[in-house]
Write a protein that holds these residues in place. Structure first.
Motif, short mmCIF file in Angstrom:
data_model
loop_
_atom_site.label_atom_id
_atom_site.label_comp_id
_atom_site.label_asym_id
_atom_site.label_seq_id
_atom_site.Cartn_x
_atom_site.Cartn_y
_atom_site.Cartn_z
N GLU A 85 0.83 -1.21 0.00
CA GLU A 85 0.00 0.00 0.00
C GLU A 85 0.87 1.26 0.00
O GLU A 85 0.62 2.19 -0.76
CB GLU A 85 -0.92 -0.02 1.22
N VAL A 86 1.89 1.29 0.84
CA VAL A 86 2.76 2.47 0.92
C VAL A 86 3.59 2.61 -0.36
O VAL A 86 3.72 3.70 -0.91
CB VAL A 86 3.67 2.40 2.17
N ALA A 87 4.14 1.48 -0.83
CA ALA A 87 5.04 1.56 -1.99
C ALA A 87 4.30 1.92 -3.27
O ALA A 87 4.77 2.76 -4.05
CB ALA A 87 5.77 0.23 -2.17
N ILE A 88 3.14 1.31 -3.51
CA ILE A 88 2.46 1.51 -4.78
C ILE A 88 1.54 2.72 -4.76
O ILE A 88 1.57 3.56 -5.64
CB ILE A 88 1.69 0.24 -5.19
N LYS A 89 0.72 2.82 -3.72
CA LYS A 89 -0.26 3.91 -3.69
C LYS A 89 0.25 5.16 -3.00
O LYS A 89 -0.41 6.20 -3.04
CB LYS A 89 -1.54 3.44 -3.00
N GLY A 90 1.41 5.08 -2.34
CA GLY A 90 1.90 6.24 -1.62
C GLY A 90 3.14 6.89 -2.21
O GLY A 90 3.30 8.10 -2.12
N LEU A 105 0.64 5.54 7.84
CA LEU A 105 0.91 4.12 7.60
C LEU A 105 2.40 3.92 7.31
O LEU A 105 3.01 2.96 7.80
CB LEU A 105 0.07 3.60 6.43
N ALA A 106 3.00 4.83 6.56
CA ALA A 106 4.43 4.75 6.29
C ALA A 106 5.24 4.94 7.57
O ALA A 106 6.29 4.31 7.75
CB ALA A 106 4.83 5.81 5.26
N LEU A 107 4.77 5.77 8.48
CA LEU A 107 5.46 5.98 9.75
C LEU A 107 5.41 4.72 10.62
O LEU A 107 6.38 4.36 11.28
CB LEU A 107 4.85 7.17 10.49
N ALA A 108 4.30 4.02 10.61
CA ALA A 108 4.13 2.83 11.45
C ALA A 108 4.65 1.55 10.79
O ALA A 108 4.87 0.55 11.48
CB ALA A 108 2.65 2.65 11.79
N LEU A 109 4.87 1.57 9.49
CA LEU A 109 5.24 0.36 8.77
C LEU A 109 6.51 -0.33 9.28
O LEU A 109 6.49 -1.54 9.52
CB LEU A 109 5.36 0.66 7.27
N PRO A 110 7.63 0.36 9.49
CA PRO A 110 8.82 -0.33 9.99
C PRO A 110 8.61 -0.97 11.37
O PRO A 110 9.13 -2.06 11.64
CB PRO A 110 9.88 0.76 10.05
#
Length: 143
Positions: A85-90, A105-110
């Motif tokens: 979701e982050v890589a493709i849509k963000g 979502l990118a902040l919480a992903l790692p």
């Protein structure tokens, strides 16, 4: 090394929050939040993973190991979907149309990825070592 990593993460978080608040450069904002998450996720995710691992270790039975593997696999699947979701849509240069929540979502992903990986790997390795000990005992009983 850790101090400079946290400095970069903090700077990325401040600049990303400013961009997010002003609704400027949404793809770059998601990227900055991802960089901040990488810096902060190593600390938070490592602690969270250890806590989840301890909680799974207190169960201690074979059923507990299966529950630990199932839970960790579910969280790992969630991490995979969140990564896509982050890589493709963000962030993707041509296809991305990021929404406001993509930055968080990118902040919480790692943190999600690290917290999912620690219990999954430790539970699988624990099951593997128990199985190998049982095989060794069986071979030892033959001779």
């Amino acid at each position: 090394m850790t101090g400079s990593l946290l400095t970069i993460a903090g700077l990325s978080l401040v600049v990303g929050a400013w961009l997010w608040f002003h609704k400027d450069a949404p793809k770059f904002t998601v990227l900055l939040f991802l960089i901040a998450g990488l810096g902060l996720g190593g600390v938070v995710g490592g602690v969270l993973g250890v806590l989840i691992n301890r909680a799974m270790g207190t169960i201690g039975t074979t059923t507990g190991s299966l529950i630990g593997i199932g839970t960790s696999t579910l969280v790992a699947g969630l991490a995979l979907v969140a990564t896509l979701e982050v890589a493709i849509k963000g962030i993707h240069p041509r296809k991305a149309r990021p929404k406001r929540w993509h930055a968080f979502l990118a902040l919480a992903l790692p943190t999600i990825v690290i917290a999912a990986g620690v219990p999954l790997l430790s539970t699988v390795m624990d099951a593997f070592s128990t199985g190998m000990a049982n095989v060794g005992a069986a071979f030892n009983g033959l001779g």
